[in-house]
Design an enzyme around this catalytic site. Structure first.
Site, mmCIF file in Angstrom:
data_model
loop_
_atom_site.group_PDB
_atom_site.id
_atom_site.type_symbol
_atom_site.label_atom_id
_atom_site.label_comp_id
_atom_site.label_asym_id
_atom_site.label_seq_id
_atom_site.Cartn_x
_atom_site.Cartn_y
_atom_site.Cartn_z
ATOM 1 N N ARG A 108 -0.341 26.471 -46.326
ATOM 2 C CA ARG A 108 -1.863 26.480 -46.820
ATOM 3 C C ARG A 108 -2.547 25.238 -46.487
ATOM 4 O O ARG A 108 -2.151 24.246 -46.351
ATOM 5 C CB ARG A 108 -1.769 26.444 -48.401
ATOM 6 C CG ARG A 108 -0.891 27.469 -49.014
ATOM 7 C CD ARG A 108 -1.434 27.561 -50.523
ATOM 8 N NE ARG A 108 -1.143 26.144 -51.246
ATOM 9 C CZ ARG A 108 -1.246 26.122 -52.517
ATOM 10 N NH1 ARG A 108 -1.950 26.834 -53.427
ATOM 11 N NH2 ARG A 108 -1.122 24.669 -52.990
ATOM 12 N N THR A 112 -8.912 24.009 -48.061
ATOM 13 C CA THR A 112 -9.361 25.568 -48.495
ATOM 14 C C THR A 112 -8.260 26.143 -49.100
ATOM 15 O O THR A 112 -8.812 27.196 -49.808
ATOM 16 C CB THR A 112 -9.646 26.355 -47.259
ATOM 17 O OG1 THR A 112 -8.667 26.567 -46.580
ATOM 18 C CG2 THR A 112 -10.941 25.475 -46.242
ATOM 19 N N ASP A 204 6.069 20.752 -55.045
ATOM 20 C CA ASP A 204 6.018 21.561 -54.007
ATOM 21 C C ASP A 204 7.727 22.053 -53.626
ATOM 22 O O ASP A 204 8.493 21.191 -53.386
ATOM 23 C CB ASP A 204 5.540 20.517 -52.783
ATOM 24 C CG ASP A 204 5.405 21.287 -51.846
ATOM 25 O OD1 ASP A 204 4.152 21.301 -51.048
ATOM 26 O OD2 ASP A 204 6.360 21.758 -51.094
ATOM 27 N N ASP A 207 9.247 20.766 -50.401
ATOM 28 C CA ASP A 207 9.513 19.660 -50.412
ATOM 29 C C ASP A 207 10.952 19.236 -50.921
ATOM 30 O O ASP A 207 11.699 18.720 -50.820
ATOM 31 C CB ASP A 207 8.398 18.637 -50.674
ATOM 32 C CG ASP A 207 7.131 18.678 -49.653
ATOM 33 O OD1 ASP A 207 7.460 18.753 -48.569
ATOM 34 O OD2 ASP A 207 6.142 18.242 -50.202
#
Ligand code: PRP
Ligand code: URA
Length: 213
Positions: A108, A112, A204, A207
């Site tokens: 991503r 945006t 995340d 991660d």
């Protein structure tokens, strides 16, 4: 969130228990990886109860011969959305060891939140298989929508999508863009924050799976 015919939100105490540990910021990378696999196996079992491609064989028991349905060879493909989807592959391979694996790379854009596609390698003959697209996080829904569209453009007709945690806006987006795709989500969270992260979420997923932060 509105209810959709093509969306199943699991509400299973075993999955809820595992998700509680997954969310915990103190959970180690090893345990996180193991939990993602275990949850995926449970989700796969449930997601496929409406039908797995099968064939009939004859088996001789110690007493007599009988016919028995078995899973058709080579009928399922797993497609993780990189990176975090990779963490779910073994959870399905435990049930279908010979499932072929295709990879779709997407990240991503941080500003945006639009998905950018950077890699795609799919098994030969994927258009005739039941395709299980996997990604632990369904946030805005952009990555899942684009990955599913890419598979449809390659001729895939039987697609299911599995995510561990979904945000209402992402689930709605995929359900409406792809009404022919069944979507399975282990738990529906509250909302997205201003950076597109799911709340309460787990942070995340990439991660945490790969130790990159
Ligand atoms: C995460 C996640 C999904 C995507 C979900 O990937 O694994 O692919 O975000 O967000 P969306 O629903 O808003 O599209 P990310 O882009 O962080 O890449 P990574 O897995 O390589 O870390
Ligand atoms: N991707 C993640 O890994 N986590 C989120 O909360 C949203 C997108």
């Amino acid at each position: 969130m509105k209810s959709y015919d093509n969306v199943v939100i699991f509400d299973h105490p075993l999955i809820r228990h595992k998700i509680a540990i997954l969310r915990d910021e103190k959970t180690s990378m090893k345990e996180f990886r193991e939990l993602v696999e275990e949850i995926t196996t449970l989700m796969t079992y449930e997601s496929l109860k409406d039908g797995v491609p099968t064939t009939e064989i004859t088996v001789k028991t110690p007493l007599e011969e009988c016919t028995q349905q078995v899973v058709k060879d080579n009928a399922i493909a797993i497609v993780p959305i990189l990176r975090a989807g990779l963490g779910m592959v073994n959870g399905i391979h435990v049930l279908f060891p010979s499932a072929r694996v295709g990879h779709i790379g997407m990240y991503r854009d941080e500003e945006t939140l639009q998905p950018k596609s950077y890699y795609c390698k799919l098994p030969i003959g994927i258009e005739d298989k039941l395709v299980l697209v996997v990604d632990p996080m369904l946030a805005t829904g952009g990555s899942a929508c684009d990955a599913i569209q890419l598979l449809k453009d390659r001729g895939c007709k039987h697609i299911k999508f599995m995510a561990i945690i979904g945000a209402p806006e992402g689930v709605s987006k995929v359900a409406e863009a792809h009404p022919d795709v069944n979507i399975y989500v282990s738990t529906l969270d509250r909302c997205l924050n201003e950076h597109g992260y799911i709340l309460p979420g787990l942070g995340d997923a990439g991660d945490r799976l790969f130790g990159t932060k």
